[in-house]
Design a protein around this motif. Sequence first.
Motif, PDB file in Angstrom:
ATOM      1  N   SER A   3       0.839  -1.194   0.000  1.00 42.90           N
ATOM      2  CA  SER A   3       0.000   0.000   0.000  1.00 42.90           C
ATOM      3  C   SER A   3       0.875   1.245   0.000  1.00 42.90           C
ATOM      4  O   SER A   3       2.035   1.217   0.428  1.00 42.90           O
ATOM      5  N   CYS A  56      -6.206  -2.311   2.700  1.00 42.94           N
ATOM      6  CA  CYS A  56      -5.496  -1.649   1.602  1.00 42.94           C
ATOM      7  C   CYS A  56      -6.341  -0.642   0.831  1.00 42.94           C
ATOM      8  O   CYS A  56      -5.857  -0.049  -0.140  1.00 42.94           O
ATOM      9  N   VAL A  64      -3.832   5.413   3.717  1.00 44.13           N
ATOM     10  CA  VAL A  64      -3.610   4.793   2.419  1.00 44.13           C
ATOM     11  C   VAL A  64      -4.157   5.728   1.350  1.00 44.13           C
ATOM     12  O   VAL A  64      -5.308   6.181   1.432  1.00 44.13           O
TER      13      VAL A  64
END
Length: 869
Positions: A777, A827, A846
Amino acid sequence: MLCQTINYNICSLRYARLSDLMPTCVLFPSGYGKSESVCAFSCAFLGKRWKDTAETVIIGGGCVGVSIAYHLAKAGQNDVVLLEKSELTAGSTWHAAGLTTYYHPGINLKKVHYHSIKLYESLEAETGQAVGFHQPGSIRIASTPVRVDELKYQMTRTHWHPTPQWLITPEKIQELFPLLNMDKVLAGLYNPGDGHIDPYSLTMALAAGARMYGAQIYNPALVSGLTPTRDGKWDVQTPHGTIRANRIVNATGFWAREVGQLIGFEHPTIPIHHQYVVTATVPEVKALKTELPVIRDLEGSYYLRQERDGLLFGPYEKEDKMVLQDSWVRDGVPPGFGKELFESDLDRIMEHVEMAMEMVPVLKNADIINVVSGPITYTPDLLPMVGPHQAARNYWTAIGFGYGVIHAGGIGKFLSDWIITGEPPFDLIECDPNRYGKWTTVPYMCAKARESYGFNNVVGHPKEERFAGRPTQRTSGVYELLKGKASMGFHAGWEQPHWFYKSGDEVGYKPNFRRTNWFGPVGRECKLVMEKVGVIDLTPFGKFIVKGKDSQKLLDRLFANTMPKLGLTNISHMLTPTGRVYAEVTITQHAPGEFLLITGSGSELHDLRWIEREAAEGPYDVDISNVTDDIGVLGVAGPKTRDVLQKLTQEDMSDSGFKFLHCKPITLAGIDLRAIRISYTGELGWELYIPQKDMATVYQAIMEAGQDMGIDNFGTYAMSSLRLEKGFRGWGAEMNCDTNPLEAGLDYFIKLNKTADFIGKAALQEIKAKGLKRKLSYITMDTDNVDPEGNETVWLNGKVVGNTTSGAYSYTTQQSLAFAYLPVELCSVGQRVEVELLGKKYPAMVVQEPLVLTEPTRTRLQKKAKSSP
């Protein structure tokens, strides 16, 4: 008193706990490759039938060699032979202080230490042999603020490992080690389960286990010759006969150079005089109800532990005082040396003695009963050389162990797994024997070993540089032009600029756990590349030429991408049989059937060995040459790059005339070279491959041609920031032998539908079918005066959920960023986590990658926008 007493007899020294167990002499004079031979009647001492063949022959009967035999035999390899020239433990093992610790600053060497300790905890029950394992724990003492930062730095790199490790207060330290003077103690790094083990008993237990699982141990069995066969095997010559082995492992400690010389290698290992002192009973120690933990006083540069009712104290001396046994490098180890010791020198260690007495006052009234001064083996960087060696098929090393006792168990398992499965069980490239080359001369080795010994307890900063022995003979064609203008880094023997100085900058190497003197200048260099044009020395790249009738067939087997057509370039990956990333390589077909392969500086011989092995076992009709030292490389990047280069060549450097990922031979400033259009920073750029002798001429011409466009130099720190902004993965960080290419986001480069059955293809198909558990990520974070480096712990709701792989500050977007491996369910863009830096958890999120579009993408979007109505 300790500082005054001389009531010890150097002739009767014994490791105090083992005085009744240790033999006191070497029965058979020997020297690897020398004319001395074992006595004729020694064959009778073997007590078993001689084997003529073996799957694996291990040379050396110290704790490391015996551990390899134990692990191979236990894993089911029934045809294992260990040859020891005199008796087991002769060498560095028998006199070792026997320290064991979970701690190591290296990410994967923690795994080695972890396996060793877990093995030692169960070995006595498995083999029936006592090992004398004490586990009172250990504490690394911080007595300065920068040491506290170092402990915090190490803690954030440990939470995502199974290693038990805690940052503890002075109060807890006093509770665990009540004999300490706490005046200067600020904090400690505590590892429960650490301690010390009897090296002799450990080795004998491993030997018992090896025999129990079917390995043969022969001693005395001197190896007098090693002869490779055409099919990749080895004839191992001894006075008892010759063994034909499928592979050999050099685990001979301070005899490693001599064994290597039998086949033409000069392994960069050197013995160092290490001293430790054992005291008589100390009343305050005897009165304790529990064993004291081992302490490591980092400022005093020594370790100290309990030995029976006394103390054992061992310092690491400074460069100007410590002693190398360099005569053994020149003349070899004296025949018959095995369980002898050097003459001790207490005066040499008195500075450390005084610091130890200040920290542990009971030492002032302690009497010495033993002073042990024996050889331990060092490599230039203090790490061992573990794995198969390039340029000699099926020759493996397990040498250069400064800490063989704690490494023995884990390294035995690591090598056993690699030998049996054909690939390393995890990434340990920092210990690869192929990290050294011909540039590793004896003077360099001696300078670095001296420096490394003194560096045992020096503060371990991020971006650490060590300067002894530099530069080596491996300098690029522009080094003399750049050396006074930049802070230099060291890469596989090369000097390469990290960042460049300007008027007003604080120059020099100023290590810190927070932003330091390079922070502003690196931002200046990133702006240069984004807006104008910058030049970087990329000469340290490893460079190979593969050509011949089967060149494409070989590369199609080795790489997961399709091979580039003539004049084209691509990024390709070599995978292991289980589908992990062994290497990332840039491949160009610059002539029909002739390919130029470019890899990172630290991967040069690591990758070449893998390629050569497949070529030999194929077999393939190919010629493989290493041209790394012959060819210099300049990178030129930025929006004005084309205009600068066009001034110096008749070749069309426009987008249409020289397209992205194309390669051409060109003449630049009157020099014939090869140019590859590639976006290594994410900006318009070329890599120029130039004969080393012409490199300075081309560089000066480029700098002159670009003066009116603001051209300047930039270094690897800026390149790292730029590549992270663009979302470029880096080998050794985002991808290595711990990761597969699908979880690393390399799907574009992996052609599962290509016809060739490349190594790892079947495994990847299975991984894809089962689905991924984690993915790489891209995260940004809110920090203050500290930025991620990689290998930091990622947290969510008080639990460890992953780890970063690399990080930097994005000067374009003004924020910290990093890559991190997270569970698939975490993610999604927008997912919030925390990243630990220096003991503090910083908010992170993220985000969609990349933060900054690459120049080709920006150009394409701009053209599209202009053409839209």
